[in-house]
Design an enzyme around this catalytic site. Structure first.
Site, short mmCIF file in Angstrom:
data_model
loop_
_atom_site.label_atom_id
_atom_site.label_comp_id
_atom_site.label_asym_id
_atom_site.label_seq_id
_atom_site.Cartn_x
_atom_site.Cartn_y
_atom_site.Cartn_z
N ASP A 151 0.81 -1.23 0.00
CA ASP A 151 0.00 0.00 0.00
C ASP A 151 0.84 1.28 0.00
OD1 ASP A 151 0.96 -0.45 2.53
OD2 ASP A 151 -0.92 -0.06 3.57
N GLU A 184 9.21 -3.33 13.58
CA GLU A 184 10.47 -2.81 13.00
C GLU A 184 11.56 -2.82 14.06
OE1 GLU A 184 7.58 -1.16 13.07
OE2 GLU A 184 7.06 -0.40 11.06
#
Ligand SMILES: *[C@@H]1O[C@H](CO)[C@@H](O)[C@H](O)[C@H]1NC(C)=O
Length: 366
Positions: free
Chosen positions: A224, A307
């Site tokens: 996206d 992350e």
């Protein structure tokens, strides 16, 4: 297949090869080292020249693959092998002549493919899942990646089975890829609140790399986002871990390393939350060799901390070792675009539309 049809196809391939040869020996290579435009690049190194020829052949094959009628009738593999074989014969007899590539125009975008012929391979790990936006997003991303040389795309669905529309899309693009599945473990699906979306997919990607890759660079690129193709050339030179700004991200409108005089000074991100690496998934790339030297590196099932958890699992690795990309982090080459969420479509009234195109269309959407 009928004999006559086979002959016809082989003749057609012959014509294609002649066209390829014509292009290689004339159109694409006009100018040698002293073309009229004055900026032709010639490759003195025969290994580089060979790589360029190979790349041109791959591009030609990619084009041919796009023609579904040919590839479906004789099969991808046969088509590929046949063209490679014919191509190698042509190269062997020196039919392609001296290779040079014109550096077209002034735009830096048009020069992107030139830098990548001998550059390290890129592995793009893209988690995805079935939803109304899936095919549109993947279409956009695929048609970005089609501009990038020497790339392997790992598209990994959070599903028990591959979505056929996704397989067809990947096949049609001609991009080197593996289409895998990695469903989220049941325990996390049942959990209340934010889910660790994409983690099983990305870990499956890491597992694939450990089993299949020796060098190159990988990047967790969600479907996206919007990618400037220049980003992929920046990523290729990653030695260990590189980072760059991501736009349209967090309340600050971006997430980026803070840089002073070419030196990393810290992170700028709208949501730090005690993270050692407050960065976005789209903002870093890692060398495959670096990963292979860290057999325990993995992404945790921890929403918001994926992350940070992954980068910490690359220890020994400290923020000050980050390689800065995008001109010392002064350019934005990737954005969190994110399409508007769409509701699943309402059921089709089959008594009313039974014999119409809508029956087919309905199978294409969610
Ligand atoms: C980054 O900054 C350093 C120090 O100012 C400079 O030497 C270097 O050329 C810069 N790199 C790029 C790619 O602009």
């Amino acid at each position: 297949m009928k004999h006559s049809k086979k002959m016809w196809l082989i003749m057609l391939l012959g014509v294609c090869v002649v066209i390829i040869q014509y292009h290689i020996s004339s159109t694409w290579l006009v100018g040698g080292s002293n073309s009229g435009t004055g900026n032709g690049l010639s490759y003195a190194d025969p290994a580089v020249a060979a790589a360029v020829r190979e790349e041109l052949l791959h591009a030609a094959i990619g084009r041919l693959r796009l023609d579904d009628t040919i590839s479906v009738s004789i099969g991808q593999k046969l088509l590929h092998d046949l063209i490679m074989q014919l191509g190698h014969e042509l190269l062997a007899v020196g039919a392609c002549g001296e290779v040079s590539v014109p550096a077209a125009a002034d735009s830096s975008l048009s020069q992107v493919p030139l830098t990548s012929y001998t550059a390290p391979r890129l592995y793009i790990i893209t988690p995805t899942y079935r939803r109304p936006e899936q095919i549109p997003e993947l279409t956009r991303m695929a048609q970005t990646l089609m501009h990038v040389q020497n790339l392997h795309w790992l598209v990994i669905e959070d599903a028990e089975n591959k979505t056929q529309l996704v397989s067809e899309l990947l096949h049609r693009t001609g991009i080197s890829h593996d289409h895998l599945v990695a469903p989220m473990p049941e325990a996390f699906k049942k959990r209340k609140g934010p889910k660790p979306r994409g983690v099983s997919n990305r870990n499956r990607g890491l597992e694939w790399l450990r089993a299949n890759a020796k060098d190159g660079v990988f990047y967790f690129a969600d479907d996206d986002n919007t990618y400037d193709i220049q980003l992929f050339e920046e990523i290729r030179t990653t030695k260990h871990v590189s980072m760059w700004p991501v736009g349209l991200c967090t309340k600050f409108g971006l997430s980026s390393p803070v840089v002073v005089n070419g030196t990393f000074m810290g992170f700028y991100d709208g949501w730090v939350a005690g993270r050692k690496f407050p960065v976005d998934m789209a903002g870093f790339a890692v060398s495959v060799q670096f990963l292979l030297q860290r057999p325990n590196a993995t992404m945790p099932y921890k929403p918001g901390f994926e992350e940070d958890g992954f980068l910490k699992s690359l220890a020994p690795f400290e923020p000050k070792e980050i390689e800065l990309k995008a001109k010392n982090c002064t350019e934005v080459l990737v954005w969190h675009t994110q399409s508007k969420k769409n509701e699943a479509s309402a059921a089709l009234d089959l008594t009313k539309y039974n014999n119409t195109n809508l029956v087919i269309l309905k199978q294409l959407i969610v």
